[in-house]
Design a protein around this motif. Structure first.
Motif, PDB file in Angstrom:
ATOM      1  N   THR A 129      -2.218 -14.714  -7.279  1.00  0.00           N
ATOM      2  CA  THR A 129      -3.050 -13.629  -7.804  1.00  0.00           C
ATOM      3  C   THR A 129      -4.117 -14.214  -8.720  1.00  0.00           C
ATOM      4  OG1 THR A 129      -1.652 -13.364  -9.753  1.00  0.00           O
ATOM      5  CG2 THR A 129      -1.061 -12.064  -7.799  1.00  0.00           C
ATOM      6  N   GLN A 130      -5.051 -13.370  -9.172  1.00  0.00           N
ATOM      7  CA  GLN A 130      -6.074 -13.821 -10.113  1.00  0.00           C
ATOM      8  C   GLN A 130      -5.407 -14.290 -11.418  1.00  0.00           C
ATOM      9  OE1 GLN A 130      -9.482 -14.066  -9.214  1.00  0.00           O
ATOM     10  NE2 GLN A 130      -8.471 -13.663  -7.251  1.00  0.00           N
ATOM     11  N   ILE A 138     -10.179 -34.682 -19.637  1.00  0.00           N
ATOM     12  CA  ILE A 138     -11.192 -34.933 -18.608  1.00  0.00           C
ATOM     13  C   ILE A 138     -11.891 -33.609 -18.260  1.00  0.00           C
ATOM     14  CG2 ILE A 138     -11.640 -35.811 -16.279  1.00  0.00           C
ATOM     15  CD1 ILE A 138      -9.019 -37.363 -16.449  1.00  0.00           C
ATOM     16  N   PRO A 139     -13.230 -33.594 -18.226  1.00  0.00           N
ATOM     17  CA  PRO A 139     -13.944 -32.374 -17.836  1.00  0.00           C
ATOM     18  C   PRO A 139     -13.504 -31.889 -16.457  1.00  0.00           C
ATOM     19  CG  PRO A 139     -15.469 -33.980 -18.742  1.00  0.00           C
ATOM     20  CD  PRO A 139     -14.156 -34.689 -18.583  1.00  0.00           C
ATOM     21  N   GLN A 140     -13.311 -30.579 -16.347  1.00  0.00           N
ATOM     22  CA  GLN A 140     -12.812 -29.972 -15.117  1.00  0.00           C
ATOM     23  C   GLN A 140     -13.881 -29.101 -14.457  1.00  0.00           C
ATOM     24  OE1 GLN A 140      -9.308 -30.366 -13.976  1.00  0.00           O
ATOM     25  NE2 GLN A 140      -9.671 -32.058 -15.416  1.00  0.00           N
ATOM     26  N   ILE A 141     -14.065 -29.306 -13.144  1.00  0.00           N
ATOM     27  CA  ILE A 141     -14.942 -28.450 -12.343  1.00  0.00           C
ATOM     28  C   ILE A 141     -14.051 -27.667 -11.386  1.00  0.00           C
ATOM     29  CG2 ILE A 141     -16.860 -28.358 -10.699  1.00  0.00           C
ATOM     30  CD1 ILE A 141     -17.735 -31.131 -11.821  1.00  0.00           C
ATOM     31  N   LEU A 142     -14.101 -26.345 -11.489  1.00  0.00           N
ATOM     32  CA  LEU A 142     -13.340 -25.483 -10.593  1.00  0.00           C
ATOM     33  C   LEU A 142     -13.945 -25.565  -9.190  1.00  0.00           C
ATOM     34  CD1 LEU A 142     -13.368 -22.340 -12.934  1.00  0.00           C
ATOM     35  CD2 LEU A 142     -11.588 -24.108 -12.834  1.00  0.00           C
ATOM     36  N   TYR A 143     -13.150 -25.281  -8.174  1.00  0.00           N
ATOM     37  CA  TYR A 143     -13.649 -25.347  -6.792  1.00  0.00           C
ATOM     38  C   TYR A 143     -13.092 -24.163  -6.012  1.00  0.00           C
ATOM     39  CZ  TYR A 143     -14.312 -27.412  -2.076  1.00  0.00           C
ATOM     40  OH  TYR A 143     -14.654 -27.650  -0.775  1.00  0.00           O
ATOM     41  N   ASN A 144     -13.997 -23.262  -5.646  1.00  0.00           N
ATOM     42  CA  ASN A 144     -13.611 -22.054  -4.916  1.00  0.00           C
ATOM     43  C   ASN A 144     -14.095 -22.127  -3.475  1.00  0.00           C
ATOM     44  OD1 ASN A 144     -12.515 -19.429  -4.675  1.00  0.00           O
ATOM     45  ND2 ASN A 144     -14.539 -18.516  -4.923  1.00  0.00           N
ATOM     46  N   VAL A 145     -13.170 -22.204  -2.532  1.00  0.00           N
ATOM     47  CA  VAL A 145     -13.534 -22.299  -1.116  1.00  0.00           C
ATOM     48  C   VAL A 145     -12.524 -21.496  -0.290  1.00  0.00           C
ATOM     49  CG1 VAL A 145     -12.360 -24.563  -0.922  1.00  0.00           C
ATOM     50  CG2 VAL A 145     -14.093 -23.908   0.794  1.00  0.00           C
ATOM     51  N   MET A 186     -11.193 -17.003  -5.708  1.00  0.00           N
ATOM     52  CA  MET A 186     -11.221 -16.844  -7.161  1.00  0.00           C
ATOM     53  C   MET A 186     -12.436 -15.998  -7.526  1.00  0.00           C
ATOM     54  SD  MET A 186     -10.769 -19.642 -10.164  1.00  0.00           S
ATOM     55  CE  MET A 186     -11.977 -20.783  -9.493  1.00  0.00           C
ATOM     56  N   LEU A 187     -12.197 -14.814  -8.033  1.00  0.00           N
ATOM     57  CA  LEU A 187     -13.263 -13.848  -8.289  1.00  0.00           C
ATOM     58  C   LEU A 187     -14.075 -14.213  -9.531  1.00  0.00           C
ATOM     59  CD1 LEU A 187     -11.301 -10.568  -7.482  1.00  0.00           C
ATOM     60  CD2 LEU A 187     -12.811 -11.884  -5.970  1.00  0.00           C
ATOM     61  N   PRO A 188     -15.338 -13.746  -9.591  1.00  0.00           N
ATOM     62  CA  PRO A 188     -16.189 -14.066 -10.739  1.00  0.00           C
ATOM     63  C   PRO A 188     -15.546 -13.751 -12.088  1.00  0.00           C
ATOM     64  CG  PRO A 188     -17.509 -13.097  -9.005  1.00  0.00           C
ATOM     65  CD  PRO A 188     -16.096 -13.025  -8.541  1.00  0.00           C
ATOM     66  N   GLU A 189     -14.791 -12.662 -12.185  1.00  0.00           N
ATOM     67  CA  GLU A 189     -14.160 -12.290 -13.457  1.00  0.00           C
ATOM     68  C   GLU A 189     -13.212 -13.395 -13.940  1.00  0.00           C
ATOM     69  OE1 GLU A 189     -14.043 -10.348 -10.642  1.00  0.00           O
ATOM     70  OE2 GLU A 189     -15.723  -9.063 -11.247  1.00  0.00           O
ATOM     71  N   THR A 190     -12.508 -14.016 -12.998  1.00  0.00           N
ATOM     72  CA  THR A 190     -11.571 -15.093 -13.345  1.00  0.00           C
ATOM     73  C   THR A 190     -12.328 -16.346 -13.757  1.00  0.00           C
ATOM     74  OG1 THR A 190     -10.018 -14.161 -11.739  1.00  0.00           O
ATOM     75  CG2 THR A 190      -9.552 -16.388 -12.526  1.00  0.00           C
ATOM     76  N   LYS A 231     -17.718 -25.354  -8.492  1.00  0.00           N
ATOM     77  CA  LYS A 231     -18.295 -25.544  -7.159  1.00  0.00           C
ATOM     78  C   LYS A 231     -17.960 -24.278  -6.381  1.00  0.00           C
ATOM     79  CE  LYS A 231     -17.884 -28.259  -2.899  1.00  0.00           C
ATOM     80  NZ  LYS A 231     -17.133 -29.337  -2.199  1.00  0.00           N
ATOM     81  N   GLU A 232     -18.975 -23.497  -6.095  1.00  0.00           N
ATOM     82  CA  GLU A 232     -18.812 -22.198  -5.438  1.00  0.00           C
ATOM     83  C   GLU A 232     -19.211 -22.351  -3.970  1.00  0.00           C
ATOM     84  OE1 GLU A 232     -17.870 -18.926  -4.309  1.00  0.00           O
ATOM     85  OE2 GLU A 232     -17.630 -18.955  -6.489  1.00  0.00           O
TER      86      GLU A 232
END
Length: 293
Positions: free
Chosen positions: A111-112, A128-135, A143-147, A161-162
């Protein structure tokens, strides 16, 4: 640090299926020469799903070593188990890795709330800097914009990374995050539009074989010279599309081999070689872009 054309680097292998150090070194030098701004090592394009954890870690560290500090390296560290993602991330503490790219957990469709807790736990485990990855097309979970907005408040989550190809996501996220939060496209075909709407770059498959063009296109777009950026993008559009005739990285690995950039077109099962029909289509796309004669 992570703006412009970032390559989602392929993982070259020899005929026995082991990592090919010579080809990897050549690829890294190619990206340094052509001004790629960073390398993502062992992401989806780098066959993370078929490398065991030891190989995964060793390939990232070898990429870091061969880059000689001349180009930042981002490690792919995603997993569908939070504890596994944390373990993998911790392997790169104090290594010189510039950041981690962490994919939405796949297969188990959280879930979200679950997504938020997953990335929060990883964030709290590391500096370490984290970059989320939504695919979602790969993970089965969006992963919705609100999250994303909620996660952007955590100290070392620096961007996303969208890769939905949904350009409306940019505005939905950008208006609620800090100006330093990175919005990076994960879709070559819409990357230029993504930057024009407020994104800062692309993690690119196409850059594996067209590093200079992708670098120039992103650089022009970030300077708001969209007329000249579109001239380059138009030249590359058939390439962008042809590299997804079959699941990535099947087409890009064949193209890199066909262009003499890697020594073998080896893929680990369940990935198989590009079909003859699609080889012909990709070959024609390379020819139309003047990349092959």
């Amino acid at each position: 640090m992570f703006k412009g054309s970032i390559v989602a680097l392929i993982t070259p292998m020899n005929k026995e299926g082991h990592i090919c150090k010579n080809s990897l070194k050549n690829l890294i030098q190619y990206h340094i020469k052509n001004k790629t701004t960073a390398i993502v090592s062992v992401g989806t394009t780098g066959e993370s799903a078929t490398l065991n954890q030891k190989e995964h870690i060793n390939t990232v560290l070898l990429t870091l070593e061969l880059s000689e500090g001349k180009i930042p390296v981002i490690a792919g560290t995603g997993a569908n188990s939070t504890s596994e993602a944390i373990t993998l991330t911790k392997k790169f503490e104090n290594s010189g890795i510039g950041g981690c790219l962490t994919v939405v957990p796949y297969y188990n469709k959280p879930t979200q709330k679950g997504l938020y807790q997953h990335f929060k736990a990883i964030s709290e485990s590391t500096n370490i800097p984290q970059i989320l990855y939504n695919v979602p097309s790969r993970t089965g979970c969006d992963m919705l914009p609100e999250t994303v907005i909620k996660l952007s408040k955590l100290q070392n989550i620096i961007g996303i990374k969208e890769a939905t190809g949904d350009l409306s996501r940019i505005h939905k996220i950008k208006q609620y995050v800090s100006k330093n939060f990175l919005l990076i496209s994960g879709d070559d075909a819409t990357a230029l539009d993504f930057i024009q709407l407020g994104g800062q770059g692309v993690i690119s498959v196409t850059a594996n074989i067209a590093a200079k063009d992708m670098s120039n296109m992103c650089s022009l777009a970030l300077k708001k010279d969209f007329i000249n950026a579109r001239i380059i993008n138009k030249k590359l559009m058939l390439i962008h599309e042809s590299l997804f005739l079959e699941p990535n990285p099947i087409p890009i690995k064949w193209a890199a081999w066909k262009l003499g950039m890697i020594q073998n077109n080896y893929l680990r099962l369940p990935l198989t070689s590009l079909s003859d029909t699609n080889k012909n289509m990709l070959y024609l796309a390379l020819k139309k872009a003047n990349m092959i004669h």
